[in-house]
Write a protein that holds these residues in place. Structure first.
Motif, short mmCIF file in Angstrom:
data_model
loop_
_atom_site.label_atom_id
_atom_site.label_comp_id
_atom_site.label_asym_id
_atom_site.label_seq_id
_atom_site.Cartn_x
_atom_site.Cartn_y
_atom_site.Cartn_z
N TYR A 110 9.18 -16.92 -15.55
CA TYR A 110 9.01 -15.75 -14.68
C TYR A 110 9.00 -14.47 -15.50
O TYR A 110 9.65 -14.36 -16.53
CB TYR A 110 10.16 -15.68 -13.67
N ALA A 111 8.26 -13.48 -15.00
CA ALA A 111 8.27 -12.14 -15.56
C ALA A 111 8.85 -11.21 -14.50
O ALA A 111 8.41 -11.21 -13.35
CB ALA A 111 6.85 -11.70 -15.94
N GLU A 112 9.85 -10.44 -14.90
CA GLU A 112 10.60 -9.60 -13.97
C GLU A 112 9.80 -8.37 -13.52
O GLU A 112 9.54 -7.47 -14.32
CB GLU A 112 11.90 -9.13 -14.63
N CYS A 113 9.45 -8.32 -12.25
CA CYS A 113 8.77 -7.14 -11.72
C CYS A 113 9.67 -5.91 -11.81
O CYS A 113 9.20 -4.81 -12.14
CB CYS A 113 8.38 -7.37 -10.25
N ARG A 114 10.97 -6.08 -11.54
CA ARG A 114 11.86 -4.92 -11.51
C ARG A 114 12.07 -4.34 -12.91
O ARG A 114 12.54 -3.22 -13.06
CB ARG A 114 13.21 -5.28 -10.89
N ALA A 115 11.72 -5.13 -13.93
CA ALA A 115 11.79 -4.63 -15.31
C ALA A 115 10.40 -4.23 -15.82
O ALA A 115 10.21 -4.03 -17.02
CB ALA A 115 12.39 -5.69 -16.22
N ASN A 116 9.44 -4.13 -14.87
CA ASN A 116 8.07 -3.73 -15.21
C ASN A 116 7.38 -4.72 -16.14
O ASN A 116 6.52 -4.34 -16.94
CB ASN A 116 8.04 -2.32 -15.82
N HIS A 117 7.76 -5.99 -16.07
CA HIS A 117 7.12 -7.02 -16.88
C HIS A 117 6.04 -7.72 -16.05
O HIS A 117 6.24 -8.03 -14.88
CB HIS A 117 8.14 -8.05 -17.34
N VAL A 118 4.91 -7.96 -16.68
CA VAL A 118 3.78 -8.61 -16.03
C VAL A 118 3.62 -10.06 -16.51
O VAL A 118 3.16 -10.92 -15.77
CB VAL A 118 2.48 -7.82 -16.28
N GLY A 119 4.01 -10.32 -17.75
CA GLY A 119 3.90 -11.67 -18.29
C GLY A 119 2.71 -11.85 -19.21
O GLY A 119 2.13 -12.93 -19.29
N TYR A 120 2.35 -10.81 -19.95
CA TYR A 120 1.19 -10.90 -20.85
C TYR A 120 1.36 -11.98 -21.90
O TYR A 120 0.38 -12.58 -22.34
CB TYR A 120 0.94 -9.55 -21.52
N VAL A 121 2.60 -12.25 -22.31
CA VAL A 121 2.83 -13.28 -23.32
C VAL A 121 2.45 -14.66 -22.78
O VAL A 121 1.94 -15.52 -23.52
CB VAL A 121 4.29 -13.26 -23.81
N TYR A 122 2.64 -14.89 -21.49
CA TYR A 122 2.23 -16.17 -20.88
C TYR A 122 0.72 -16.25 -20.75
O TYR A 122 0.13 -17.31 -20.91
CB TYR A 122 2.91 -16.33 -19.52
N GLN A 123 0.10 -15.13 -20.46
CA GLN A 123 -1.35 -15.09 -20.40
C GLN A 123 -1.95 -15.39 -21.77
O GLN A 123 -2.95 -16.10 -21.88
CB GLN A 123 -1.80 -13.72 -19.88
N ALA A 124 -1.32 -14.85 -22.81
CA ALA A 124 -1.81 -15.04 -24.18
C ALA A 124 -1.66 -16.48 -24.64
O ALA A 124 -2.36 -16.93 -25.56
CB ALA A 124 -1.08 -14.12 -25.13
N THR A 125 -0.73 -17.23 -24.02
CA THR A 125 -0.49 -18.62 -24.42
C THR A 125 -0.96 -19.61 -23.35
O THR A 125 -0.51 -20.74 -23.30
CB THR A 125 1.00 -18.83 -24.75
N ASN A 126 -1.86 -19.13 -22.48
CA ASN A 126 -2.61 -20.00 -21.56
C ASN A 126 -1.79 -20.67 -20.46
O ASN A 126 -2.08 -21.80 -20.06
CB ASN A 126 -3.39 -21.06 -22.35
#
Length: 231
Positions: A110-126
């Motif tokens: 999970y990427a924390e919305c309340r911490a302004n995280h979108v999860g780009y690292v997961y996108q980069a690793t497919n």
């Protein structure tokens, strides 16, 4: 100098991993941990990154990904931390090189919305993006986050009924902040095809920094978070 030249990745002890996560990660608390790996700077021997994979705290999470019959295959990337001194792509380098080393066939993170995280690292690793987590409630004592998963907090009191009897109005129910949810299938093509068919979530397009509506994210629990390089 390339990342492969400057850094090595190796399995580290659970104690070392938890100690670093409690000290450095913005949540400052332990997490489920079955496999843990460190990003180690060759020149100094210092651990400048940690990733942890473990059995999810929630059985419902395991069942919810690909059904009850596949629940035993589900693990969670429970913590990721990279020191500020590491290069920007250190996160994806650490995940990309450990995801095949850990033992779970299905991973969720999970990427924390309340911490302004979108999860780009997961996108980069497919990883596959499967939308926002469901709306749920958490239980707190006196409205204070105490580091325990809501289910574990209630279990320590013998369940919700007992907890209410003992704590009364001190037991507070709050809406859990929603998160971006990502899923990864760590298996061969045949098994992956089967598990994607069993996936209970709709695969969606990657979010690209959209602002989540206030109604979709509860900010009841306020934290002093160090956001840099953490997920």
């Amino acid at each position: 100098m390339s990342l492969k030249t400057k850094y090595i990745i190796k399995e580290i002890s659970k104690k070392d991993a938890q100690d670093i996560i409690v000290r450095e990660h913005y949540l400052h608390r332990k997490a489920p941990c079955s496999y843990c790996y460190g990003l180690i700077e060759v020149a100094t021997g210092n651990i400048v990154g940690v990733v942890m994979y473990g059995v999810p705290a929630s059985r419902a999470l395991q069942v919810g990904v690909c059904g009850k019959e596949n629940a035993h295959l589900v693990g969670e990337l429970t913590r990721l931390w990279i020191d500020d001194s590491a290069p920007k792509n250190g996160e994806s380098f650490l995940i990309g090189n450990t995801i095949k080393m850990q033992g779970f066939k299905i991973l969720v993170s999970y990427a924390e919305c309340r911490a302004n995280h979108v999860g780009y690292v997961y996108q980069a690793t497919n990883w596959l993006y499967t939308g926002l987590s469901a709306k749920r409630n958490d239980y707190l004592i006196d409205g204070i986050e105490n580091g325990k998963h809501g289910r574990h907090l209630l279990d320590s009191y013998g369940g919700i009924k007992k907890a209410r009897e003992i704590l009364g109005d001190r037991l507070v129910s709050v809406e859990r902040p929603r998160k971006h949810r990502y899923v990864y299938f760590n298996c061969g093509k045949k098994d992956r095809k089967h598990l994607i068919k069993a996936l209970k979530y709709k695969i969606e397009k990657y979010p690209k920094g959209e602002v989540v509506k206030p109604s979709e994210v509860t900010t009841t629990i306020q934290s002093d978070m160090q956001l840099a390089w953490n997920i």
